[in-house]
Design a protein around this motif. Structure first.
Motif, PDB file in Angstrom:
ATOM      1  N   MET A   1      51.818  41.874  31.078  1.00 56.90           N
ATOM      2  CA  MET A   1      51.931  43.316  30.890  1.00 56.90           C
ATOM      3  C   MET A   1      53.181  43.868  31.568  1.00 56.90           C
ATOM      4  SD  MET A   1      48.803  46.013  31.489  1.00 56.90           S
ATOM      5  CE  MET A   1      47.648  44.776  30.908  1.00 56.90           C
ATOM      6  N   GLU A   2      53.472  43.384  32.773  1.00 58.08           N
ATOM      7  CA  GLU A   2      54.675  43.831  33.483  1.00 58.08           C
ATOM      8  C   GLU A   2      55.920  43.539  32.665  1.00 58.08           C
ATOM      9  OE1 GLU A   2      55.186  42.496  37.449  1.00 58.08           O
ATOM     10  OE2 GLU A   2      53.959  44.128  38.228  1.00 58.08           O
ATOM     11  N   SER A   3      55.973  42.345  32.103  1.00 58.04           N
ATOM     12  CA  SER A   3      57.126  41.971  31.293  1.00 58.04           C
ATOM     13  C   SER A   3      57.249  42.870  30.068  1.00 58.04           C
ATOM     14  CB  SER A   3      56.993  40.501  30.861  1.00 58.04           C
ATOM     15  OG  SER A   3      58.094  40.103  30.079  1.00 58.04           O
ATOM     16  N   GLY A   4      56.126  43.153  29.421  1.00 60.29           N
ATOM     17  CA  GLY A   4      56.146  44.026  28.246  1.00 60.29           C
ATOM     18  C   GLY A   4      56.563  45.446  28.577  1.00 60.29           C
ATOM     19  N   ILE A   5      56.154  45.934  29.742  1.00 57.49           N
ATOM     20  CA  ILE A   5      56.538  47.289  30.162  1.00 57.49           C
ATOM     21  C   ILE A   5      58.036  47.365  30.408  1.00 57.49           C
ATOM     22  CG2 ILE A   5      56.272  49.022  31.984  1.00 57.49           C
ATOM     23  CD1 ILE A   5      53.363  47.874  32.315  1.00 57.49           C
ATOM     24  N   LEU A   6      58.602  46.329  31.023  1.00 54.75           N
ATOM     25  CA  LEU A   6      60.052  46.313  31.247  1.00 54.75           C
ATOM     26  C   LEU A   6      60.801  46.280  29.920  1.00 54.75           C
ATOM     27  CD1 LEU A   6      60.402  43.915  34.318  1.00 54.75           C
ATOM     28  CD2 LEU A   6      60.634  46.396  34.269  1.00 54.75           C
ATOM     29  N   MET A   7      60.240  45.599  28.915  1.00 57.89           N
ATOM     30  CA  MET A   7      60.857  45.614  27.595  1.00 57.89           C
ATOM     31  C   MET A   7      60.790  47.025  26.999  1.00 57.89           C
ATOM     32  SD  MET A   7      59.863  43.430  24.153  1.00 57.89           S
ATOM     33  CE  MET A   7      58.229  44.170  24.055  1.00 57.89           C
TER      34      MET A   7
ATOM     35  N   ASN B   1      55.172  61.374  22.483  1.00 56.53           N
ATOM     36  CA  ASN B   1      54.016  60.934  23.266  1.00 56.53           C
ATOM     37  C   ASN B   1      53.161  59.922  22.510  1.00 56.53           C
ATOM     38  OD1 ASN B   1      54.709  62.466  25.471  1.00 56.53           O
ATOM     39  ND2 ASN B   1      53.382  64.192  24.931  1.00 56.53           N
ATOM     40  N   SER B   2      53.006  60.152  21.206  1.00 50.91           N
ATOM     41  CA  SER B   2      52.191  59.225  20.411  1.00 50.91           C
ATOM     42  C   SER B   2      52.850  57.855  20.314  1.00 50.91           C
ATOM     43  CB  SER B   2      51.958  59.798  19.004  1.00 50.91           C
ATOM     44  OG  SER B   2      53.190  59.992  18.333  1.00 50.91           O
ATOM     45  N   VAL B   3      54.181  57.829  20.212  1.00 49.31           N
ATOM     46  CA  VAL B   3      54.901  56.551  20.161  1.00 49.31           C
ATOM     47  C   VAL B   3      54.778  55.825  21.497  1.00 49.31           C
ATOM     48  CG1 VAL B   3      57.190  55.482  19.964  1.00 49.31           C
ATOM     49  CG2 VAL B   3      56.506  57.278  18.365  1.00 49.31           C
ATOM     50  N   VAL B   4      54.902  56.572  22.593  1.00 43.60           N
ATOM     51  CA  VAL B   4      54.763  55.972  23.928  1.00 43.60           C
ATOM     52  C   VAL B   4      53.370  55.379  24.103  1.00 43.60           C
ATOM     53  CG1 VAL B   4      54.698  56.471  26.411  1.00 43.60           C
ATOM     54  CG2 VAL B   4      56.509  57.447  24.995  1.00 43.60           C
ATOM     55  N   VAL B   5      52.340  56.106  23.673  1.00 46.78           N
ATOM     56  CA  VAL B   5      50.963  55.603  23.763  1.00 46.78           C
ATOM     57  C   VAL B   5      50.802  54.345  22.919  1.00 46.78           C
ATOM     58  CG1 VAL B   5      48.565  56.099  23.169  1.00 46.78           C
ATOM     59  CG2 VAL B   5      49.946  57.837  24.316  1.00 46.78           C
ATOM     60  N   THR B   6      51.376  54.346  21.720  1.00 43.17           N
ATOM     61  CA  THR B   6      51.288  53.179  20.837  1.00 43.17           C
ATOM     62  C   THR B   6      51.953  51.964  21.466  1.00 43.17           C
ATOM     63  OG1 THR B   6      51.297  54.610  18.870  1.00 43.17           O
ATOM     64  CG2 THR B   6      51.848  52.287  18.547  1.00 43.17           C
ATOM     65  N   ILE B   7      53.139  52.170  22.034  1.00 41.73           N
ATOM     66  CA  ILE B   7      53.842  51.065  22.698  1.00 41.73           C
ATOM     67  C   ILE B   7      53.019  50.552  23.878  1.00 41.73           C
ATOM     68  CG2 ILE B   7      55.882  50.447  24.062  1.00 41.73           C
ATOM     69  CD1 ILE B   7      57.492  52.406  22.346  1.00 41.73           C
ATOM     70  N   GLY B   8      52.487  51.486  24.668  1.00 43.59           N
ATOM     71  CA  GLY B   8      51.672  51.089  25.815  1.00 43.59           C
ATOM     72  C   GLY B   8      50.450  50.289  25.408  1.00 43.59           C
ATOM     73  N   LEU B   9      49.761  50.752  24.373  1.00 46.80           N
ATOM     74  CA  LEU B   9      48.575  50.033  23.889  1.00 46.80           C
ATOM     75  C   LEU B   9      48.945  48.660  23.352  1.00 46.80           C
ATOM     76  CD1 LEU B   9      46.539  52.846  22.080  1.00 46.80           C
ATOM     77  CD2 LEU B   9      45.930  51.643  24.195  1.00 46.80           C
ATOM     78  N   ALA B  10      50.078  48.567  22.651  1.00 46.49           N
ATOM     79  CA  ALA B  10      50.529  47.281  22.110  1.00 46.49           C
ATOM     80  C   ALA B  10      50.798  46.284  23.236  1.00 46.49           C
ATOM     81  CB  ALA B  10      51.789  47.476  21.263  1.00 46.49           C
TER      82      ALA B  10
ATOM     83  N   VAL C   1      49.446  46.342  26.265  1.00 52.52           N
ATOM     84  CA  VAL C   1      48.163  45.997  26.896  1.00 52.52           C
ATOM     85  C   VAL C   1      47.375  45.018  26.026  1.00 52.52           C
ATOM     86  CG1 VAL C   1      45.921  46.917  27.599  1.00 52.52           C
ATOM     87  CG2 VAL C   1      48.003  48.149  28.209  1.00 52.52           C
ATOM     88  N   VAL C   2      47.294  45.290  24.726  1.00 50.68           N
ATOM     89  CA  VAL C   2      46.521  44.436  23.816  1.00 50.68           C
ATOM     90  C   VAL C   2      47.144  43.048  23.731  1.00 50.68           C
ATOM     91  CG1 VAL C   2      45.842  44.097  21.410  1.00 50.68           C
ATOM     92  CG2 VAL C   2      45.565  46.341  22.478  1.00 50.68           C
ATOM     93  N   ARG C   3      48.492  42.998  23.600  1.00 51.77           N
ATOM     94  CA  ARG C   3      49.162  41.695  23.528  1.00 51.77           C
ATOM     95  C   ARG C   3      48.871  40.852  24.763  1.00 51.77           C
ATOM     96  NH1 ARG C   3      55.510  40.626  24.552  1.00 51.77           N
ATOM     97  NH2 ARG C   3      54.737  41.287  26.605  1.00 51.77           N
ATOM     98  N   SER C   4      49.013  41.464  25.936  1.00 52.48           N
ATOM     99  CA  SER C   4      48.803  40.734  27.186  1.00 52.48           C
ATOM    100  C   SER C   4      47.348  40.298  27.336  1.00 52.48           C
ATOM    101  CB  SER C   4      49.207  41.601  28.379  1.00 52.48           C
ATOM    102  OG  SER C   4      50.552  42.019  28.260  1.00 52.48           O
ATOM    103  N   GLY C   5      46.428  41.207  26.974  1.00 54.25           N
ATOM    104  CA  GLY C   5      45.010  40.887  27.096  1.00 54.25           C
ATOM    105  C   GLY C   5      44.585  39.752  26.201  1.00 54.25           C
ATOM    106  N   ILE C   6      45.091  39.738  24.963  1.00 53.30           N
ATOM    107  CA  ILE C   6      44.716  38.691  24.011  1.00 53.30           C
ATOM    108  C   ILE C   6      45.331  37.350  24.386  1.00 53.30           C
ATOM    109  CG2 ILE C   6      45.008  37.915  21.620  1.00 53.30           C
ATOM    110  CD1 ILE C   6      44.687  40.818  20.752  1.00 53.30           C
ATOM    111  N   LEU C   7      46.624  37.345  24.761  1.00 54.36           N
ATOM    112  CA  LEU C   7      47.293  36.090  25.077  1.00 54.36           C
ATOM    113  C   LEU C   7      46.789  35.473  26.379  1.00 54.36           C
ATOM    114  CD1 LEU C   7      50.993  36.840  24.021  1.00 54.36           C
ATOM    115  CD2 LEU C   7      49.342  35.356  22.883  1.00 54.36           C
TER     116      LEU C   7
END
Length: 315
Positions: free
Chosen positions: A113-119, A141-150, A152-158
């Motif tokens: 998640m940290e790596s994704g946030i830096l990206m 704001n909606s784009v930021v939320v979408t990026i944040g969720l993406a 979180v979901v990517r990190s959680g699944i992997l």
């Protein structure tokens, strides 16, 4: 006797963490700097969250991503350091099997998640510098939320296959882990099975998360540097590049210890085990400590609000 041992450890109820093997006599002394760094990390990241929440002018994409980074730093460090300190101070070495798997999941999930946030923060810098007039319309704001969720979901699944793979193996050797937390390879090395799939998945996860994130960060900064070099004056170029310094420092604080730790674990076969574990501890502590310091010092709005907060309390 062999069959009895195999029965006892096929489904271990708990593991024993050794902390930093080879440095048991120095555990109390080592705990002092580690405890101080953990306290700084917790205080610094909570301060960032508090300031951003209280200051309306900081309610923007960059600071939302910064808050996500602060939360991931807090969770990542809290997943491992309190247990390490309890080993040092109270000799509390036992960890249940389910707690071990949970810790492993959180470490891998929030590291990714940290790596994704830096990206995501690199993308924010790209839009702010290369398309400044469209920044507010692109990063809504909606784009930021979408990026944040993406992220979180990517990190959680992997991160999910790590505990699932560990859970499926039989353990017939021992339940003693020569580490301060349930590090994936340290745990599966205790299994009486072919763990090749674990190694392959770890490499896949590293390349698909860190590799992809570093690639997109590099692409973002390639475009940023092109835009900066096109500016008419040296002062304008320096001022624009200065807005990226905090983010570049944050990237260095995460990826340099991570790269060094990964290389040492894979190729440092002649390096003493306690040195490798100390490097891992540093990797878990350095980014959470440095990120709030970097943004607190380098970001004018946060620095100003922090000074105002303390001077107001003094008066």
């Amino acid at each position: 006797m062999s069959d009895s041992n195999r029965t006892n450890f096929t489904n271990p109820s708990s593991f024993i963490l050794l902390g930093i093997p080879g440095l048991e006599a120095a555990h109390i002394w080592i705990s002092i700097p580690f405890c101080a760094m953990y306290a700084i990390a917790v205080f610094g990241n909570f301060t960032i969250l508090f300031i951003v929440k209280r200051e309306p002018s900081l309610h923007g994409p960059m600071y939302y991503f910064l808050c996500m980074l602060a939360v991931s730093d807090l969770v990542l460090s809290t997943s491992t350091l309190p247990k390490l300190l309890s080993i040092f101070w109270f000799n509390s070495r036992e960890i249940s099997f389910s707690a071990c798997l949970t810790q492993m999941y959180f470490v891998h999930s929030f590291s990714g998640m940290e790596s994704g946030i830096l990206m995501a923060m690199a993308f924010d810098r790209y839009v702010a510098i290369c398309h400044p007039l469209r920044h507010s319309t692109i990063l809504t704001n909606s784009v930021v939320v979408t990026i944040g969720l993406a992220v979180v979901v990517r990190s959680g699944i992997l991160a999910l296959p790590y505990p699932l793979l560990v859970r499926r193996w039989p353990y017939c050797r021992t339940n003693i882990i020569s580490h301060f937390y349930c590090e994936h390879i340290a745990v599966v090395n205790l299994a009486c099975a072919d763990i090749s799939i674990n190694s392959y998945y770890g490499l896949f996860d590293l390349l698909s998360v860190i590799g992809m994130d570093v690639f997109f960060i590099a692409m973002s900064y390639t475009q940023i540097l092109r835009a900066i070099f096109c500016l008419p004056t040296k002062d304008a170029r320096l001022k624009t590049f200065g807005t990226c310094i905090s983010h570049l420092c944050a990237i260095s604080a995460l990826y340099i210890p991570d790269l060094f730790s990964s290389l040492m674990l894979r190729f440092g076969h002649n390096v003493p085990l306690h040195v490798l574990i100390l490097i891992t501890v540093v990797y878990h502590l350095v980014p959470p400590v440095l990120h709030p310091i970097i943004y607190g010092v380098r970001t004018k709005q946060i620095r100003g609000r922090l000074i105002q907060l303390f001077t107001h309390k003094e008066t």
